[in-house]
Each structure stands twice: as structure tokens, then as C-alpha cells.
Design an enzyme around this catalytic site. Structure first.
Site: not given
Ligand code: ASP
Length: 339
Positions: A14, A90
Site C-alpha cells: 500500500t 503489510t
Molecule cells: N494489501 C496491501 C499489501 O499487503 C496492504 C498493505 O500494504 O497495507 O500489499
């Protein structure tokens, strides 16, 4: 602090995404440009070399093969850099931080994994602060392990979990104290950290084709499906997320028989708790000792993420003094508190 030189892996997440027709998606080149701006605006920001992965991924798409690429990139730049930052989504960040901790043996430099809940492209965001903190921690003296920097906290990588899906403070390490935090100054507790390793650094690859299964018990689980999975597919390893202190229904003999058959046939079954914190103690209840008799190995207080990653690691290693089962039980990188 003398000026440090860092190597940065930008894997996706993200943090560097931009809004598109199908929702947020990785945008090549955007984060490196923003990072250069942040570096110029932040006094003392370390020098760095950045490698942007292609394709950048939403970390939901992460595969174990990505860990090999990351470990190989860190190894290739290990000797001419002082620390490492891995910029990551994340969703699977806890798995990657765990995997790297095992794959990077005798790590004498910081490897800091970070990401954010809100993209750099949105205001306000947590991305800029997390990046500044990750770079700062990666330049820290006397830090020799894989950590997660998130929401002003420094966590041991193989203890970190994404616990809160809609909070800026998404990560915690419920079974191990926080290694450091930013409260004006960057404060960390070396006594909680891994000691400087004695041996030479070595990066180990894992075998991404290993069949490792995660299974969470719940009232009503289908024993027939578990039997089919274990008897027919014979996975190399199973991480069983059991209840409480490592308990399973000891009244469910077909389940215990299936687990026993699988472990006799060579599936390494690790028992971890599905509680957020606490540890497996298979001697505590009859419902736990039945699992020990079925051949399960205690994962103590390891997170499920660390258990999966550790199994990839130990089952990919050529057999040395200790076999995979013994290695699971002992702390290799501070991932468990007993053993
Ligand atoms: N879906 C995203 C990922 O894990 C979520 C994030 O980065 O917060 O790449």
C-alpha cells in the site's frame, strides 16, 4: 552517528500504491521519487541504494520464492552496506520478517521491514513516518537482527504480527517486548535484542515448493477433510493452531489418529496457539498431552507466521547436527521463549 549507507528493497505494498480504476495498485517509480524527496527534507537521512522489484506486488500475492530474492539481494549487498530496509505490504509482512530472520544467519547488521496502512499518495498518511523510522533504525549501531518498524515501534521481526487490520498501529509483538520506540528520541533496549553473532554471515535459500500447511482448529472442523489432507497429500509439515495452551479435542480419536499417522509417516506437525498471546504447554491438560502423544512438536510461543517461515527454513536445510524437529523446538533467532 557516522554516515551510513543502506541497501533498500522495495517489494510493493500500500505504501507506494496509487488509486486506479480497480482500486489501489502498485505504481512503479512513485515511491522511489517520494523517498528521494523525504531524504532531501530529513537532516541526517542515510545514503541509500534502492532496488525496486518488478513487478511490485500487493503482498497478498507474496510467494516464498520472493523471500529467496530478498535474501539473495541482501546477501549480494551485505558487505558494502551498513543496514537494510525492506519496504513491503503489510498483509504478509510478518511472514517475510520471520522468513528473513531465519534465512539470514549470523546477521550482524539491521534489516528493517516496514510498510504502511495509508499510501504515501494520501494525506495524512503513516507512510512517511514509517519510512523515516525504518531508515533511522537501519542505521542503528548494535542492532543485529530483522525487525519491523511500524507506528513508531521497533519490533522483533519474527515476533511481529499484523493484529489490527484497520489501525495505524497495525503491528504488535504480543509475546515479546517492544525492542524500541520513538518518543522524541529513538530509544531501543539492547538487552532485549539479539547479541552480535560470532560466526560469518550466510544467507540460506528456502525451497519454495515445500508443502507446508496451516490448519486452525475450531468446533465442528471436518475430520474427514483433515484425514484426506494428511493421508493423501502427506504434507512436509503442518502448523496446527490449537486452542489455548495447545489443546485439541482429546475426545476426537479420529483426529488424533490422523495426526498420529501423519507424524509417524514424516509430516512434521507443530502445535501453536491460536490465541494472540500465550504459549503451548502440552503437559497442562489431557487435551494437550493427547497431541504430544500423537507426535506433535511444541511451537511454544511462536507466532503462526514464524512457525510457517521456520518450517520452510529448517526443512530446506541440509541435515546438520540437529534435525528439523529439534530445530523447531529451540530458539534460532529469538522467535520463541523456551526450548
Ligand atoms: N494489501 C496491501 C499489501 O499487503 C496492504 C498493505 O500494504 O497495507 O500489499
Amino acid at each position: 552517528m557516522p554516515h551510513k549507507r543502506l541497501f533498500v528493497i522495495y517489494a510493493g505494498g500500500t505504501i507506494g500504491m496509487q488509486a486506479g480504476p480497480a482500486g489501489f495498485a502498485p505504481a512503479p517509480g512513485y515511491l522511489p521519487a517520494e523517498l528521494a524527496r523525504i531524504a532531501r527534507a530529513t537532516p541526517g537521512f542515510p545514503d541509500y541504494t534502492l532496488k525496486e522489484y518488478a513487478p511490485l506486488i500487493d503482498s497478498s500475492n507474496l510467494q516464498p520464492a520472493h523471500w529467496n530474492a530478498m535474501a539473495a539481494d541482501i546477501a549480494a549487498h551485505y558487505h558494502d552496506h551498513d543496514g537494510f530496509v525492506v519496504i513491503h505490504g503489510t498483509d504478509t509482512l510478518g511472514y517475510t520478517a520471520s522468513a528473513l530472520s531465519f534465512m539470514l544467519e549470523n546477521l550482524a547488521k539491521p534489516v528493517i521491514v516496514t510498510g504502511s496502512m495509508v499510501p504515501l499518495a494520501e494525506q495524512p498518511n503513516d507512510a512517511e513516518q514509517n519510512l523515516v523510522d525504518a531508515f533511522r533504525w537501519a542505521a542503528q549501531d548494535d542492532l543485529h537482527e530483522v525487525c519491523v518498524a511500524f507506528n513508531r515501534l521497533l519490533l522483533r521481526g519474527n515476533r511481529a504480527r499484523k493484529l489490527w487490520g484497520a489501525e495505524i498501529g497495525a503491528f504488535g509483538s504480543p509475546n515479546y517486548p517492544i525492542l524500541g520506540r520513538v518518543q522524541g528520541d529513538y530509544e531501543f533496549n539492547p538487552a532485549l535484542c539479539l547479541p552480535r553473532p560470532g560466526g560469518d554471515f550466510e544467507a540460506h535459500a528456502i525451497d519454495p515448493s515445500l508443502a507446508i500447511v496451516g490448519l486452525k482448529l475450531y468446533p465442528g472442523h471436518s475430520v474427514r477433510m483433515i484425514e484426506r489432507l494428511l493421508d493423501q497429500d502427506r504434507p512436509a509439515a503442518l502448523v496446527l493452531e490449537s486452542y489455548g495452551a495447545g489443546n485439541a479435542p482429546d475426545a476426537d480419536q479420529p483426529l488424533l489418529d490422523a495426526l498420529g499417522r501423519a507424524s509417524t509417516a514424516g509430516t512434521l506437525i507443530v502445535n501453536v496457539t491460536q490465541c494472540v498471546s500465550g504459549k503451548v504447554d502440552m503437559d497442562n491438560y489431557a487435551a494437550g498431552s493427547a497431541l504430544a502423544r500423537a507426535g506433535l512438536v511444541s511451537g511454544w510461543d511462536m507466532t503462526p507466521e514464524a512457525a510457517i517461515a521456520k518450517l520452510y527454513f529448517v526443512l530446506s536445510q541440509p541435515r546438520r547436527v540437529l534435525g528439523p524437529e529439534e530445530l523447531v523446538k529451540v530458539s534460532l533467532r529469538g522467535e520463541l521463549s523456551a526450548g
